[in-house]
Scaffold this active site. Structure first.
Site, short mmCIF file in Angstrom:
data_model
loop_
_atom_site.label_atom_id
_atom_site.label_comp_id
_atom_site.label_asym_id
_atom_site.label_seq_id
_atom_site.Cartn_x
_atom_site.Cartn_y
_atom_site.Cartn_z
N ASP A 241 0.84 -1.20 0.00
CA ASP A 241 0.00 0.00 0.00
C ASP A 241 0.88 1.25 0.00
O ASP A 241 0.84 2.05 0.94
CB ASP A 241 -0.94 -0.02 1.22
N LYS A 263 -0.30 -7.57 -3.70
CA LYS A 263 -1.57 -6.85 -3.84
C LYS A 263 -1.27 -5.36 -3.85
O LYS A 263 -0.47 -4.88 -3.05
CB LYS A 263 -2.46 -7.22 -2.65
N HIS A 265 -3.11 -1.22 -4.48
CA HIS A 265 -4.28 -0.36 -4.70
C HIS A 265 -3.83 0.62 -5.76
O HIS A 265 -3.15 1.61 -5.46
CB HIS A 265 -4.65 0.40 -3.42
N ASP A 294 -6.53 -4.62 -5.67
CA ASP A 294 -7.56 -4.61 -4.62
C ASP A 294 -8.55 -3.47 -4.88
O ASP A 294 -8.74 -2.59 -4.06
CB ASP A 294 -6.87 -4.45 -3.25
N LYS A 296 -11.81 -3.49 -5.22
CA LYS A 296 -13.10 -3.57 -4.51
C LYS A 296 -14.22 -2.91 -5.33
O LYS A 296 -14.89 -1.99 -4.86
CB LYS A 296 -13.03 -2.95 -3.12
N ASP A 299 -20.05 -1.41 -7.65
CA ASP A 299 -21.16 -0.71 -8.29
C ASP A 299 -22.05 -1.73 -9.02
O ASP A 299 -21.88 -2.93 -8.87
CB ASP A 299 -20.58 0.33 -9.26
N THR A 303 -21.10 -0.45 -14.53
CA THR A 303 -20.03 0.44 -14.04
C THR A 303 -18.80 -0.38 -13.66
O THR A 303 -17.67 0.02 -13.95
CB THR A 303 -20.55 1.27 -12.85
N SER A 351 -12.30 -7.40 7.29
CA SER A 351 -11.56 -7.70 8.51
C SER A 351 -11.71 -6.60 9.56
O SER A 351 -11.13 -6.69 10.63
CB SER A 351 -10.07 -7.86 8.17
N TYR A 409 -6.70 -6.98 13.71
CA TYR A 409 -5.56 -7.84 13.34
C TYR A 409 -5.58 -9.17 14.07
O TYR A 409 -5.85 -9.22 15.26
CB TYR A 409 -4.24 -7.12 13.61
N GLY A 427 0.14 -6.31 5.14
CA GLY A 427 0.52 -5.00 4.61
C GLY A 427 1.62 -4.37 5.42
O GLY A 427 2.78 -4.75 5.37
P1 5BU Z 1 -2.53 -3.92 6.57
O1 5BU Z 1 -1.49 -2.89 6.49
O2 5BU Z 1 -1.98 -5.32 6.89
O3 5BU Z 1 -3.66 -3.52 7.48
O4 5BU Z 1 -3.14 -3.99 5.08
C1 5BU Z 1 -4.27 -4.73 4.77
C2 5BU Z 1 -4.64 -4.55 3.33
O5 5BU Z 1 -5.73 -5.39 3.05
C3 5BU Z 1 -5.06 -3.14 2.94
O6 5BU Z 1 -4.65 -2.93 1.61
C4 5BU Z 1 -6.56 -3.19 3.01
O7 5BU Z 1 -7.14 -2.30 2.07
C5 5BU Z 1 -6.85 -4.61 2.63
N1 5BU Z 1 -8.07 -5.21 3.23
C6 5BU Z 1 -8.27 -5.26 4.57
O8 5BU Z 1 -7.44 -4.82 5.38
N2 5BU Z 1 -9.40 -5.85 5.05
C7 5BU Z 1 -10.34 -6.37 4.24
O9 5BU Z 1 -11.34 -6.90 4.71
C8 5BU Z 1 -10.09 -6.30 2.86
C9 5BU Z 1 -8.96 -5.73 2.39
BR1 5BU Z 1 -11.31 -7.00 1.69
#
Ligand code: 5BU
Length: 455
Positions: A241, A263, A265, A294, A296, A299, A303, A351, A409, A427
């Site tokens: 990210d 992954k 964004h 990612d 997501k 729509d 779209t 999550s 977490y 991440g």
């Molecule tokens: P983290 O830094 O480990 O929190 O990153 C988690 C990544 O997973 C982050 O890019 C979120 O956008 C993505 N994510 C998430 O955290 N929880 C979810 O339920 C989903 C995606 Br779907």
């Protein structure tokens, strides 16, 4: 026994067992569906059931009664009236205003509570209720279920130190129904299928290996992901990210050997260009990992289609995998013209703390996911059908509680043991660390060990 049998035949006649193909709350498929709700409309049977329960668990054992919502609520209420023991009500979700209490009614900390569940399958939803009640300072001394589907739930609860009994067991009652000629040939066949599947699962200790999953999941990208995982012994997907393309490329080069997927964004990258994507794609080919966008999508179908194929990002031209929400229903992922080498991951349950998806939404999302051949898997915080790969974000060795913008977490071990995960997504624990390479290796190792320990 005679009395219990008589009672069961009466409730069976209300249609509490249905035969067909069903998706359960947990996302698992089953040829049997059991629903105790019709009993709510039969006061005579509610009274009889309460008396049978009181026979199993003497009322001197507890000071409060609680039913797991919703099906067990009328049963718990009747039991309270019959035994003169106070009822407390467990909310399914807190109401978000006022007192925000999860348990309603009058009670004191330290009181013993009898918990009633209608049908027990894996025991997971029952455990969630137990935790909510214990959070209020109450003690769960006895748990009683009306019918055990004999799919490991009772053992699961006992393993955690609770005393749990059941009035009926599915094996016994089905045998009895067959003996008394209550079942037709088709129904008997479906029962045999149910038991074959269940026994096979028990032998396999509930967790399928990646090799077994590869056999039952047909999408080429799912197979490719599993092949990479097996070859590199890694179920780690890193979420990069980062907002500068050079930092993403640097990270991909550094940790590419240790991951099965990277992954991103794409819409947070300040200096996005398709040449950056080319570089990244080349690293992914060289180091053998898949590229996830990612996005997501959330729509309506048209779209989603446009977002996938057009705009500056041209996601469909490079992503191996893309994430989609199913808020708009099954049509949101139909006719997206998805390239054959691209797979969808649906989001059934995020999550985050306070996510809005409830059991009903999740069940429907899992059902849609199973029916769409472009879907390779899903994000959920629970076990799902074996035909879906399960991806778990929100992974960290340390539980940050409500820090970091609300992600909940969990440790890789919990992701595999409790949720039945197939892939962990990590991440900031990696990209923000002083040494992402070492950290990625730690998570790779933890994820792989967590998986192999369950085989
Ligand atoms: P983290 O830094 O480990 O929190 O990153 C988690 C990544 O997973 C982050 O890019 C979120 O956008 C993505 N994510 C998430 O955290 N929880 C979810 O339920 C989903 C995606 Br779907």
């Amino acid at each position: 026994m005679e009395e219990k049998e008589q009672f069961f035949l009466k409730i069976y006649n209300l249609g509490i067992i249905k035969f067909g193909n069903f998706t359960l709350k947990s996302g698992m498929n089953s040829t049997l569906y059991i629903d105790f709700r019709p009993i709510a409309s039969r006061p005579d049977l509610l009274i009889k059931l309460s008396d049978l329960i009181l026979h199993e668990v003497p009322s001197s054992n507890f000071e409060l009664i609680c039913g797991v919502p919703y099906a067990a609520l009328p049963i718990a209420t009747t039991l309270s009236l019959r035994s003169n023991i106070p009822l407390i009500i467990k909310r399914k979700e807190n109401k978000g205003y006022g007192t925000k209490r999860m348990i309603e009614g009058i009670y004191k900390k330290g009181q013993n509570c009898l918990l009633i569940e209608d049908v027990i399958t894996s025991g997971d939803s029952l455990l969630r209720t137990v935790i909510d009640i214990e959070k209020e300072g109450l003690i769960i001394k006895d748990i009683i279920s009306i019918l055990d589907r004999e799919q490991g739930g009772i053992e699961n609860i006992k393993k955690r130190g609770y005393k749990i009994r059941t009035l009926f067991r599915i094996g016994e009652v089905l045998k009895m129904l067959e003996k008394k000629h209550f079942l037709n040939k088709k129904e008997i066949h479906m029962i045999q299928f149910f038991f074959r599947k269940r026994n096979k699962k028990n032998i396999q200790n509930k967790r399928l290996s990646y090799e077994e999953k590869k056999e039952i999941i047909s999408h080429p990208i799912a197979k490719k992901l599993i092949d990479i995982t097996l070859k590199k012994k890694t179920n780690l997907i890193v979420s990069a990210d980062l907002v500068r393309s050079k930092n993403i490329l640097k990270l991909a080069n550094l940790i590419g050997d240790r991951i099965c997927g990277l992954k991103i964004h794409v819409d947070i990258i300040d200096d996005f260009s398709l040449s950056f994507i080319n570089y990244l794609k080349n690293i992914s080919i060289e180091k053998k990992f898949l590229l996830f966008e990612d996005k997501k999508l959330c729509d309506v179908g048209m779209t989603n289609y446009l977002q996938l194929h057009y705009g500056v990002h041209k996601i469909a031209s490079w992503a191996d995998i893309i994430t989609v929400h199913l808020l708009a229903g099954s049509s949101s992922i139909k006719n997206l013209n998805i390239p054959s080498k691209m797979g969808l991951i649906t989001i059934s349950e995020m999550s985050s703390f306070g996510r809005l998806s409830d059991d009903n939404y999740i069940r429907k999302a899992l059902n849609i996911s199973l029916k769409n051949p472009k879907v390779i898997g899903t994000v959920a915080q629970r076990k799902v059908d074996d035909r879906l790969l399960l991806f778990t974000p929100g992974i960290h060795f340390y539980n940050y509680k409500k820090n970091y913008f609300g992600n909940n977490y969990i440790h890789p071990i919990k992701a595999f043991e409790k949720n039945g995960s197939d892939f962990i997504i990590v991440g900031k624990a990696i990209y923000q660390s002083n040494n992402p390479k070492i950290e990625a290796e730690k998570y790779r190792n933890a994820g792989w060990k967590a998986y192999t320990n369950l085989l």
